[in-house]
Each structure stands twice: as structure tokens, then as C-alpha cells.
Design an enzyme around this catalytic site. Structure first.
Site, mmCIF file in Angstrom:
data_model
loop_
_atom_site.group_PDB
_atom_site.id
_atom_site.type_symbol
_atom_site.label_atom_id
_atom_site.label_comp_id
_atom_site.label_asym_id
_atom_site.label_seq_id
_atom_site.Cartn_x
_atom_site.Cartn_y
_atom_site.Cartn_z
ATOM 1 N N ASP A 53 -28.603 -22.957 -18.014
ATOM 2 C CA ASP A 53 -27.680 -22.198 -18.860
ATOM 3 C C ASP A 53 -28.462 -20.983 -19.351
ATOM 4 O O ASP A 53 -29.260 -21.081 -20.278
ATOM 5 C CB ASP A 53 -27.183 -23.065 -20.020
ATOM 6 C CG ASP A 53 -26.259 -22.277 -20.968
ATOM 7 O OD1 ASP A 53 -26.177 -21.049 -20.831
ATOM 8 O OD2 ASP A 53 -25.635 -22.918 -21.835
ATOM 9 N N LYS A 74 -22.190 -13.687 -21.900
ATOM 10 C CA LYS A 74 -22.682 -12.731 -22.896
ATOM 11 C C LYS A 74 -22.911 -11.326 -22.309
ATOM 12 O O LYS A 74 -21.967 -10.584 -22.148
ATOM 13 C CB LYS A 74 -23.921 -13.295 -23.590
ATOM 14 C CG LYS A 74 -23.534 -14.520 -24.450
ATOM 15 C CD LYS A 74 -24.501 -14.880 -25.526
ATOM 16 C CE LYS A 74 -23.858 -15.873 -26.491
ATOM 17 N NZ LYS A 74 -24.440 -17.201 -26.481
ATOM 18 N N PHE A 125 -27.733 -26.066 -26.942
ATOM 19 C CA PHE A 125 -26.479 -25.408 -27.312
ATOM 20 C C PHE A 125 -25.846 -24.869 -26.049
ATOM 21 O O PHE A 125 -26.399 -23.997 -25.373
ATOM 22 C CB PHE A 125 -26.676 -24.259 -28.312
ATOM 23 C CG PHE A 125 -25.361 -23.625 -28.679
ATOM 24 C CD1 PHE A 125 -24.552 -24.200 -29.647
ATOM 25 C CD2 PHE A 125 -24.897 -22.505 -28.014
ATOM 26 C CE1 PHE A 125 -23.304 -23.656 -29.951
ATOM 27 C CE2 PHE A 125 -23.647 -21.957 -28.310
ATOM 28 C CZ PHE A 125 -22.860 -22.534 -29.288
HETATM 29 C C1 LIG Z 1 -23.551 -18.437 -26.525
HETATM 30 C C2 LIG Z 1 -23.953 -19.542 -25.628
HETATM 31 C C3 LIG Z 1 -22.982 -20.366 -25.011
HETATM 32 C C4 LIG Z 1 -21.517 -20.259 -25.308
HETATM 33 O O1 LIG Z 1 -20.958 -19.016 -25.004
HETATM 34 P P1 LIG Z 1 -19.554 -18.632 -25.655
HETATM 35 O O2 LIG Z 1 -19.215 -17.331 -24.998
HETATM 36 O O3 LIG Z 1 -19.770 -18.508 -27.129
HETATM 37 O O4 LIG Z 1 -18.601 -19.720 -25.329
HETATM 38 C C5 LIG Z 1 -23.436 -21.337 -24.139
HETATM 39 N N1 LIG Z 1 -24.741 -21.504 -23.880
HETATM 40 C C6 LIG Z 1 -25.688 -20.736 -24.461
HETATM 41 C C7 LIG Z 1 -27.118 -20.971 -24.122
HETATM 42 C C8 LIG Z 1 -25.322 -19.755 -25.374
HETATM 43 O O5 LIG Z 1 -26.269 -19.031 -25.987
#
Ligand SMILES: *Cc1c(COP(=O)(O)O)cnc(C)c1O
Length: 395
Positions: free
Chosen positions: A225, A254, A140
Site C-alpha cells: 500500500d 493520493k 492504516f
Molecule cells: C490515505 C491512505 C489510505 C486511504 O486513502 P483514502 O483516499 O483516504 O481512502 C490507504 N492507505 C494509506 C497508506 C493511506 O495513507
């Protein structure tokens, strides 16, 4: 006004792209959130780890208010006195040479994709438009059209094609599969050290180290990520540190703002981000002084309050308590620090509903997993209280 009024408005006017628990939050403080009906809940999701510092942290709030009274947006057409200090402090904390600030996590992932492709063409010498990025099944990385195109989850991508080419998928946790997929055109490998949305999936021990070594051997950039796993969530600053890996490209978001505002960033050494030239990339809000002031305060809280150490110690304690629950429903308890997944043999939604009745907010992920990721300021007593209720509903 009671909850039903607001639920009706959401159902009428909002696109139905979520299936939330019917808790209508009106305020929050620390680990607690309060709904419009006067109920109080312990937050065990932390807005997908965006509020690691706790809700409405006073130090971040003060920084935000002070900055709002000065200037909020300059655009990058001009400079401001917050972005430089923010990026310096972020680079000092993380050990990278440069950063590129964006807003949402997905934008930062897109930024990383652009940066590594540019590196692929200009440094590695990949023929134009041939760059490949290897991604993992179950990933994700966000919701943009390019990103959902390389998802393996039908719900994320169905009817949103055509999908962008240039992404190759390999199984998560299988280093040999990564090595086999690398070609002379491979620019980068994009991976989550723990797959959060995938269900708090932790790869086999040694996977990150092995894949990082494979990338180094083949002149492929390793992109982590850590939007969800980073900034203390797993008991280290970055989850990759559990295996001594320093990614070439780090993506954060985040908790970088403590939940006040969307702030994300890509971090690399000069070799990668140093390739970008004026006009190559941009964002109206990226690097804005309000976001930067908030980001400065948010990372200071992580350091000042030793949230990394708290996550490590209290996470081990919480996980231990969950592991001791003897329930026929539990298949596995896994995770690192205060990033814990409890996989069940049955759908998890009804347990999330039952916990909500007892004043604990969690959300099921991938149908059968309950993710416990409270703010990192949570106390041992609060964990004890939560664990008793979790045990009770799982019996
Ligand atoms: C939440 C998340 C995203 C996307 O972040 P947004 O601020 O919702 O666009 C990308 N990668 C990971 C691993 C995430 O948990």
C-alpha cells in the site's frame, strides 16, 4: 468573513469525525496556503501527500479545465479516450502490466483485496471462502468496514463491527512473525513500506526484502500500500525500491491526481488483474475521463520536475537539519525523502499549534509524532526557513 464563521458552520453541520487545526483555507498555490483572514502558511502536510506536486499545479489545472470542457464522465459502460492512455503511461512509469483505476485509496485497497482473493482461489487453489490475508499491527489502509475490521487502532474500529473475517495480524517489522503466520490458505501479505498514519514508522532495514522473499517462497502475493509513500514521497518512485522490492500488487492513490480529484489504482502483472472478468468489479467514477486526464498530468509533473530526485536530496537535507535540533522534547527523527516523522516524548499537538502561529502547517499523528511532508516542489530556502521555526518551537 473571518475564520470563526466557517468554524461555527463546520461544528454545526459537519459530523465531528476530525479534529482539525482551526485554519480556514480559501486558496493555495505551490507550497503555500492562504486562510480567510489573510494569513499565509507553508504546507508541511500536503493533504497527507496528495499534493506532492504542490497545490493547484498549473499543468494539472490546465489539463483538468481542458478535460472539463470536453467530457467528464462516461461510466465504464462506454469507453473514453483518456483512461487507456492514462493507464498506459502509469504502467510505463511503474513497470506493471495492468492497472485497475478507482477513486479513493480505500477503494483501491478493497480492489486489491478482491483481486488477490480471486488469485488465491483460481491460481493458488485455496478452498472457496478460506483465503487469508496477513496484515500488520499499526496499519492504516482506509476507512471502509472491511478495512477498519483489520485495524489494530481501537478508535478506527470500535463500534463499527461485526468485522469481516479472513485477516490475520502480525507485528510490523517482524519478518519471522509473517513467515510463522503463513498457512496454505494465505493469499497475500498487505503492508505499508513506511506506516504513515501509524506515525511515520520505518521498519528495520531489510524487512521489506525479507518479507518479499518469504512471500515468494510460500506463493503468497506481496501487496504494497503505497498510497501515501508512493509517487516520489520517500525519494524513490516507490518506497519499496529502497530495498529493491517489486511488489506483486501495488496500490496507489493520493498524489496520483496531485490533489485535484480522487484517483487511485491497483497495479499488477496480468497474472492477477488479468483474472477479473466483466461484472466482477466496478465503479461509476473509476477510470473516468476527467480523473484520467488529471492523473496523466499529475504523473507527468512528477517526471518532468524530477520530484523524486528533489524528495531524495531535499529530504536528506531537511532530515539532517531536524536531527541537529537539540531539544529535550525530541525522541527520534526518522523517515525517508521528504517523509519525516519527529517523535516527541510529549503530545505533539501544542507544537503543531505553535508552528501554525508561525505560519507552518503540520498535524500531529499518533499523538506524539509531528509529520513533515511538504510538497516535493519545496525549495532549500523554504526548508531553511521552516527548520528555524521548528527549532524555535521545540526549544
Ligand atoms: C490515505 C491512505 C489510505 C486511504 O486513502 P483514502 O483516499 O483516504 O481512502 C490507504 N492507505 C494509506 C497508506 C493511506 O495513507
Amino acid at each position: 468573513m473571518n475564520s470563526q464563521h466557517f468554524i461555527d458552520l463546520d461544528e454545526t453541520y459537519s459530523a465531528h469525525n476530525y479534529h482539525p487545526l482551526d485554519v480556514v483555507v480559501e486558496r493555495a498555490e505551490g507550497v503555500w496556503v492562504y486562510d480567510v483572514d489573510g494569513n499565509k502558511y507553508l504546507d508541511c502536510l500536503s493533504a497527507y501527500s496528495a499534493v506532492n506536486q504542490g497545490h493547484c499545479h498549473p499543468a494539472i489545472r490546465e489539463a483538468a479545465i481542458a478535460q472539463m470542457n470536453r467530457v467528464t464522465l462516461t461510466s465504464r459502460a462506454f469507453r473514453n479516450d483518456q483512461m487507456g492512455p492514462f493507464l498506459q503511461e502509469l504502467c510505463d512509469m511503474t513497470g506493471y502490466e495492468m492497472a485497475l483505476p478507482m477513486n479513493s485509496g480505500a477503494e483501491a485497497v478493497e480492489t486489491a483485496v478482491k483481486a488477490v482473493r480471486k488469485w488465491g482461489y483460481e491460481v493458488k487453489g485455496i478452498p472457496d471462502n478460506q483465503a487469508e490475508i496477513i496484515v500488520c499491527r499499526g496499519n492504516f489502509h482506509g476507512r471502509t468496514t472491511t478495512i477498519v475490521g483489520f485495524s489494530s487502532e481501537p478508535a478506527y474500529k470500535r463500534h463499527f463491527g461485526p468485522y469481516a473475517p479472513g485477516f490475520i495480524m502480525v507485528p510490523y517489522g517482524d519478518a519471522a512473525a509473517l513467515e510463522a503466520a503463513i498457512t496454505p490458505n494465505t493469499a497475500a501479505f498487505l503492508v505499508e513500506p513506511i506506516q504513515g498514519e501509524g506515525g511515520v514508522v520505518t521498519p528495520p532495514d531489510g524487512y521489506l526484502r525479507e518479507t518479499a522473499n518469504i512471500c515468494a517462497r510460500h506463493n503468497v502475493l506481496f501487496i504494497a500500500d503505497e498510497i501515501q509513500t508512493g509517487l516520489g514521497r520517500t525519494g524513490k518512485l516507490f518506497a519499496c525500491e529502497h530495498e529493491g522490492v517489486r511488489p506483486d500488487v501495488m496500490v496507489v492513490g493520493k498524489a496520483l491526481s496531485g490533489g485535484f480529484y480522487p484517483v487511485s489504482a491497483v497495479l499488477t502483472d496480468k497474472e492477477v488483474l488479468g483474472l477479473l472478468r466483466p461484472g466482477d468489479h466496478g465503479s461509476t467514477f473509476g477510470g473516468n475521463p476527467l480523473g484520467a486526464a488529471i492523473g496523466r498530468a499529475a504523473i507527468k509533473v512528477i517526471q518532468d520536475e524530477d520530484l523524486i530526485g528533489r524528495s531524495r536530496d531535499l529530504g536528506a537535507y531537511f532530515k539532517g537539519r531536524l536531527e541537529r535540533i537539540e531539544s529535550e522534547h525530541i525522541k527520534e527523527v526518522r523517515g525517508k525523502g521528504l517523509f519525516i516523522g519527529v517523535e516527541l516524548h510529549v503530545p505533539a499537538r501544542r507544537f503543531a499549534e505553535a508552528l501554525r502561529e508561525r505560519g507552518i502547517l503540520v498535524k500531529e499523528t499518533h499523538k506524539t509524532v509531528l509529520r513533515f511532508a511538504p510538497p516535493l516542489i519545496i525549495t532549500k530556502e523554504q526548508i531553511d526557513w521552516a527548520a528555524e521555526h521548528i527549532e524555535a518551537v521545540l526549544m
